[in-house]
Design a protein around this motif. Structure first.
Motif, mmCIF file in Angstrom:
data_model
loop_
_atom_site.group_PDB
_atom_site.id
_atom_site.type_symbol
_atom_site.label_atom_id
_atom_site.label_comp_id
_atom_site.label_asym_id
_atom_site.label_seq_id
_atom_site.Cartn_x
_atom_site.Cartn_y
_atom_site.Cartn_z
ATOM 1 N N GLY A 101 -8.675 3.116 -5.975
ATOM 2 C CA GLY A 101 -8.213 4.497 -6.106
ATOM 3 C C GLY A 101 -9.095 5.440 -5.318
ATOM 4 N N MET A 102 -9.317 6.640 -5.848
ATOM 5 C CA MET A 102 -10.069 7.658 -5.125
ATOM 6 C C MET A 102 -11.490 7.175 -4.839
ATOM 7 S SD MET A 102 -10.529 11.602 -6.261
ATOM 8 C CE MET A 102 -8.823 12.056 -6.377
ATOM 9 N N LYS A 152 -2.549 16.193 -37.413
ATOM 10 C CA LYS A 152 -2.841 17.623 -37.428
ATOM 11 C C LYS A 152 -1.669 18.459 -37.941
ATOM 12 C CE LYS A 152 -4.667 19.439 -33.852
ATOM 13 N NZ LYS A 152 -5.865 20.184 -33.486
ATOM 14 N N TRP A 203 -9.868 20.089 -29.399
ATOM 15 C CA TRP A 203 -8.486 20.005 -29.892
ATOM 16 C C TRP A 203 -8.443 19.308 -31.249
ATOM 17 C CZ3 TRP A 203 -5.121 15.396 -29.407
ATOM 18 C CH2 TRP A 203 -3.800 15.649 -29.793
ATOM 19 N N LEU A 204 -9.261 18.223 -31.381
ATOM 20 C CA LEU A 204 -9.303 17.474 -32.635
ATOM 21 C C LEU A 204 -9.787 18.357 -33.778
ATOM 22 C CD1 LEU A 204 -10.825 14.022 -31.629
ATOM 23 C CD2 LEU A 204 -8.702 14.379 -32.858
ATOM 24 N N PHE A 212 -4.996 13.180 -1.768
ATOM 25 C CA PHE A 212 -6.359 13.212 -2.319
ATOM 26 C C PHE A 212 -6.967 11.820 -2.472
ATOM 27 C CE2 PHE A 212 -4.215 16.938 -4.231
ATOM 28 C CZ PHE A 212 -4.915 17.916 -3.548
ATOM 29 N N ILE A 213 -6.167 10.776 -2.430
ATOM 30 C CA ILE A 213 -6.726 9.424 -2.565
ATOM 31 C C ILE A 213 -6.635 8.696 -1.237
ATOM 32 C CG2 ILE A 213 -6.446 7.188 -3.698
ATOM 33 C CD1 ILE A 213 -5.568 8.575 -6.183
ATOM 34 N N GLY A 214 -5.550 8.911 -0.515
ATOM 35 C CA GLY A 214 -5.363 8.220 0.755
ATOM 36 C C GLY A 214 -4.584 6.941 0.548
ATOM 37 N N LYS A 215 -4.743 6.039 1.525
ATOM 38 C CA LYS A 215 -4.008 4.787 1.446
ATOM 39 C C LYS A 215 -4.602 3.933 0.341
ATOM 40 C CE LYS A 215 -3.885 1.295 4.521
ATOM 41 N NZ LYS A 215 -3.755 0.546 5.750
ATOM 42 N N THR A 216 -3.770 3.481 -0.566
ATOM 43 C CA THR A 216 -4.304 2.696 -1.679
ATOM 44 C C THR A 216 -3.281 1.654 -2.106
ATOM 45 O OG1 THR A 216 -5.249 2.865 -3.883
ATOM 46 C CG2 THR A 216 -3.484 4.384 -3.379
ATOM 47 N N ILE A 217 -3.687 0.752 -2.996
ATOM 48 C CA ILE A 217 -2.823 -0.350 -3.424
ATOM 49 C C ILE A 217 -1.886 0.171 -4.517
ATOM 50 C CG2 ILE A 217 -2.795 -2.669 -4.395
ATOM 51 C CD1 ILE A 217 -4.473 -3.148 -2.152
ATOM 52 N N THR A 245 0.842 -1.188 0.000
ATOM 53 C CA THR A 245 0.000 0.000 0.000
ATOM 54 C C THR A 245 0.877 1.238 0.000
ATOM 55 O OG1 THR A 245 -0.110 -0.006 2.386
ATOM 56 C CG2 THR A 245 -1.887 -1.122 1.218
ATOM 57 N N ALA A 261 -4.198 23.023 -36.856
ATOM 58 C CA ALA A 261 -2.893 23.260 -36.241
ATOM 59 C C ALA A 261 -2.330 24.607 -36.686
ATOM 60 C CB ALA A 261 -1.938 22.133 -36.625
ATOM 61 N N ASN A 267 -2.272 -1.291 -8.232
ATOM 62 C CA ASN A 267 -3.411 -0.803 -9.025
ATOM 63 C C ASN A 267 -3.130 0.565 -9.607
ATOM 64 O OD1 ASN A 267 -4.641 -3.117 -8.300
ATOM 65 N ND2 ASN A 267 -6.198 -2.202 -6.990
ATOM 66 N N ILE A 268 -2.511 1.429 -8.789
ATOM 67 C CA ILE A 268 -2.198 2.782 -9.264
ATOM 68 C C ILE A 268 -1.199 2.699 -10.422
ATOM 69 C CG2 ILE A 268 -1.036 4.931 -8.601
ATOM 70 C CD1 ILE A 268 -3.756 4.789 -7.387
ATOM 71 N N VAL A 278 -3.006 11.778 -33.309
ATOM 72 C CA VAL A 278 -3.759 12.988 -33.620
ATOM 73 C C VAL A 278 -2.798 14.136 -33.943
ATOM 74 C CG1 VAL A 278 -5.308 14.714 -32.653
ATOM 75 C CG2 VAL A 278 -5.761 12.299 -32.276
ATOM 76 N N HIS A 279 -1.742 14.250 -33.174
ATOM 77 C CA HIS A 279 -0.788 15.339 -33.385
ATOM 78 C C HIS A 279 -0.091 15.191 -34.742
ATOM 79 C CE1 HIS A 279 1.343 18.787 -32.013
ATOM 80 N NE2 HIS A 279 2.533 18.212 -32.056
ATOM 81 N N PHE A 328 -2.709 10.470 -28.624
ATOM 82 C CA PHE A 328 -2.305 11.867 -28.795
ATOM 83 C C PHE A 328 -1.243 11.985 -29.894
ATOM 84 C CE2 PHE A 328 -3.987 12.590 -24.380
ATOM 85 C CZ PHE A 328 -4.957 13.489 -24.772
ATOM 86 N N PRO A 376 -7.077 -0.324 2.546
ATOM 87 C CA PRO A 376 -6.752 0.677 1.523
ATOM 88 C C PRO A 376 -7.889 0.829 0.519
ATOM 89 C CG PRO A 376 -5.595 -1.369 1.095
ATOM 90 C CD PRO A 376 -6.301 -1.552 2.398
ATOM 91 N N ASN A 377 -7.908 1.966 -0.183
ATOM 92 C CA ASN A 377 -8.879 2.171 -1.257
ATOM 93 C C ASN A 377 -8.404 1.401 -2.476
ATOM 94 O OD1 ASN A 377 -10.362 4.043 0.281
ATOM 95 N ND2 ASN A 377 -8.854 5.608 -0.217
ATOM 96 N N VAL A 378 -8.964 0.224 -2.672
ATOM 97 C CA VAL A 378 -8.471 -0.655 -3.734
ATOM 98 C C VAL A 378 -8.675 -0.010 -5.108
ATOM 99 C CG1 VAL A 378 -8.748 -2.903 -4.795
ATOM 100 C CG2 VAL A 378 -8.877 -2.672 -2.337
#
Lengths: 343, 263
Positions: B228-229, A99, B257-258, A68-73, A63, B262, A76-77, A95-96, A92, B224-226
């Motif tokens: 995430g948030m 363009k 943006w798309l 902002f999230i706290g304790k987490t695995i 962990t 450009a 997973n992150i 697309v870039h 991206f 824990p928060n498995v």
């Protein structure tokens, strides 16, 4: 409005003049764009490799604290972030690339007629007719008839299963009126038991202002526990007898209860959510799904929300040993309304 | 002594030493550790009751009446028990800062532990009522988190949310969050049924059940928060708000943006 000043015909204004991009004219800008696209693709490569590395290298129970999230695995992150980098880098970058470097000159593509030429169509009909002739469709009409019937009937088993899974409509209506609270003719009254512990409850154990979540004792013999519980769940409350409304509804609620202890079906008459939010000072019972509010002092009549009918009351009394029992099932079907219902 | 010295580098020596040390520390702790629960429960001195009465008269009597009989502005406190005083004052709900649909949990507690205990002793002396729960129950130790989870989902979750994040009731009233709340106050709330909450006394959910519920909540908090948030564990409301604001903004930004030429 006069049409004065309007021209007889409108001229086709054509396309606006094409404006070149920085990368079209300036080789240094083009080089810069190339580097940016390559950097995005490289980022994606790093993300993909990072995903694979963290998948194997990071244990799945480590962990980490993240603001902002706290304790987490941690794993997973890492998997989420690297996969996002991997996919967004490709997206991206593409697309870039499109363009900045791929041609953006306006091109007009003329439409052509959709139908094939008459010659091709006649040829296709000829092939079909020749095939039918070779299969002897015209000479052997019995094959045509039985073959078509077999193909048509082939879909029926699917339809039969679908219709069958809906059950018998007339019997389903009768079944909706039954719960495992129903006592057979001359049968023993059913004890009320706590939902989790399944222990019987003495009337003297129920303090004023308290709430018990109740199931019938018969739940222990149930073969379909969840289905039976879904119809038989009951909420038991004890009010001071003087708290009940001084009208026919309040009197009915009191007389079906025992010394201020009343039991009501927990299944909302709107769409069947478990009604369970009891405010012990206002005696309002609230459904968590759509905020239907029932007044316990007036036989759980609806005072707010989309429910149309009062919650069905379960008539209760006590047996020789002082335990709460229900001598009969619900007097009306529990749960949401349906169209065959008169009330 | 020589035999002992010869064996001090034995592989088992360090393990043996650890076990000995732990046992010693444990024994010493049980000898010297304060025992607040039993002490408060058994020895309520007349002095404490008297001090509690003085505190009551100067701070609570304006609403609850000079002999706690209740007035138009406050309910009677006769028979509410020490648990009720400890809960209401200990969580800063009382004294009430302003009249409202319900007393919110206070930012700061107005009295120290001794004063709260004195007021609790005074109110408990008026008539029998729920006592401050035993440390054994309120700590949640020895409770079964699985049983507690089932009890919580059946009895508590419809108001307090399945993860204990709290939820709305009618007309501005609400069930407060029970995450991060001391076990003692959770058990006291069950025993006394403060404000809109019904009573869940020991005849309804027994002491083992109560300890299990506290154990479940503490277990839940320590996990824990498995995913995430957790966005306050409030379910579709906060999650929907998040995706409408951030998810939609991201998609609109990308579409913009798309479509842009450009430079």
């Amino acid at each position: 409005m006069s049409d004065k000043g309007l021209p007889a015909t409108f001229e086709n204004p054509g396309l606006p003049p094409h404006i070149h991009r920085a990368a079209d004219d300036d080789p240094r800008a083009a080089k810069r764009a190339e580097r940016q696209v390559a950097a995005l693709f490289t980022l994606s490569i790093i993300g993909t490799l990072g995903f694979i590395v963290s998948y194997f290298a990071v244990p799945n129970d480590t962990t980490v604290f993240i603001p902002f999230i706290g304790k987490t695995i941690l794993l997973n992150i890492l998997l989420g972030v690297t996969l996002a980098v991997s996919l967004l880098g490709i997206g991206f970058g593409a697309v870039h690339w499109a363009k900045t470097l791929m041609s953006d000159e306006e091109v007009i593509e003329e439409r052509h007629p959709i139908a094939s030429s008459d010659e091709d169509r006649a040829k296709a009909v000829g092939i079909l007719n020749a095939g039918a002739e070779q299969a002897q469709l015209k000479r052997r009409p019995i094959l045509k008839a039985t073959g078509a019937t077999a193909m048509g009937l082939f879909a029926l088993p699917l339809g039969v299963q679908l219709a069958g899974s809906m059950g018998n409509p007339t019997k389903a209506l009768e079944e909706s009126k039954e719960t495992i609270w129903d006592v057979p003719e001359g049968g023993k009254p059913i004890r009320l038991v706590r939902d989790v512990e399944r222990t019987p409850i003495k009337a003297s154990d129920v303090a004023i202002g308290s709430v018990f979540h109740i199931l019938p004792e018969t739940i222990k013999d149930s073969k379909h526990v969840l289905a039976d519980k879904a119809k038989a769940a009951v909420l038991l409350m004890r009010l001071h007898p003087s708290s009940f409304a001084n009208d026919s509804l309040g009197e009915k609620a009191k007389s079906w209860g025992y010394e201020g202890i009343v039991a009501y079906s927990k299944i909302c008459t709107h769409v069947g959510c478990p009604v369970g939010l009891y405010e012990q000072q206002t005696h309002h019972l609230l459904c968590p799904c759509h905020q239907s509010t029932f007044d316990v002092t007036r036989d759980c009549n609806v005072i707010f929300g989309p429910a149309k009918r009062a919650l069905p009351q379960l008539k209760i009394t006590v047996d020789d040993e002082g335990y709460l029992v229900a001598p009969q099932g619900f007097a009306e079907p529990v749960g949401p309304s349906y169209w065959e219902r008169k009330k | 002594m020589n035999a002992l010295a010869a064996r001090r580098r034995h592989p088992a020596a360090i393990a043996l030493l650890l076990v000995l040390g732990l046992a010693l520390v444990g024994a010493a702790y049980s000898l010297f550790a304060p025992k607040p629960a039993q002490a408060a429960a058994t020895a309520v001195s007349a002095d404490a009751i008297n001090e509690g009465r003085q505190l009551f008269l100067s701070n609570c009597a304006s609403c609850h009446g000079l002999s706690a009989e209740g007035t138009k502005s406050g309910p009677t406190l006769i028979g509410v028990g020490a648990a009720s005083v400890d809960f209401q004052v200990g969580t800063g709900r009382m004294p009430l800062s302003a009249p409202n649909v319900q007393a919110p949990r206070g930012e700061r507690v107005m009295y120290d532990e001794k004063q709260i205990a004195a007021m609790a002793a005074y109110v408990a002396s008026l008539a029998p009522g729920p006592a401050i729960p035993d440390e054994k129950v309120s700590s949640g130790e020895g409770g079964d988190a699985a049983l507690g989870g089932e009890l919580f989902r059946v009895n508590c979750a419809m108001c307090h949310n399945v993860s204990g994040a709290g939820g709305a009731l009618t007309r501005g009233k609400y069930a407060p969050p029970v995450q991060g709340v001391e076990g003692k106050y959770i058990v006291e709330a069950m025993l006394t049924g403060p404000q809109s909450m019904p009573v869940f006394d020991d005849k309804n959910i027994n002491e083992e059940g109560k300890a299990s519920i506290v154990n479940y909540l503490k277990t839940f908090e320590s996990q824990p928060n498995v995913g995430g948030m957790n966005l306050g564990n409030l379910g579709p409301v906060s999650e929907g708000l998040f995706i409408w604001i951030f998810g939609l903004a991201l998609m609109i930004g990308t579409a913009f943006w798309l479509g842009q030429k450009a430079a």
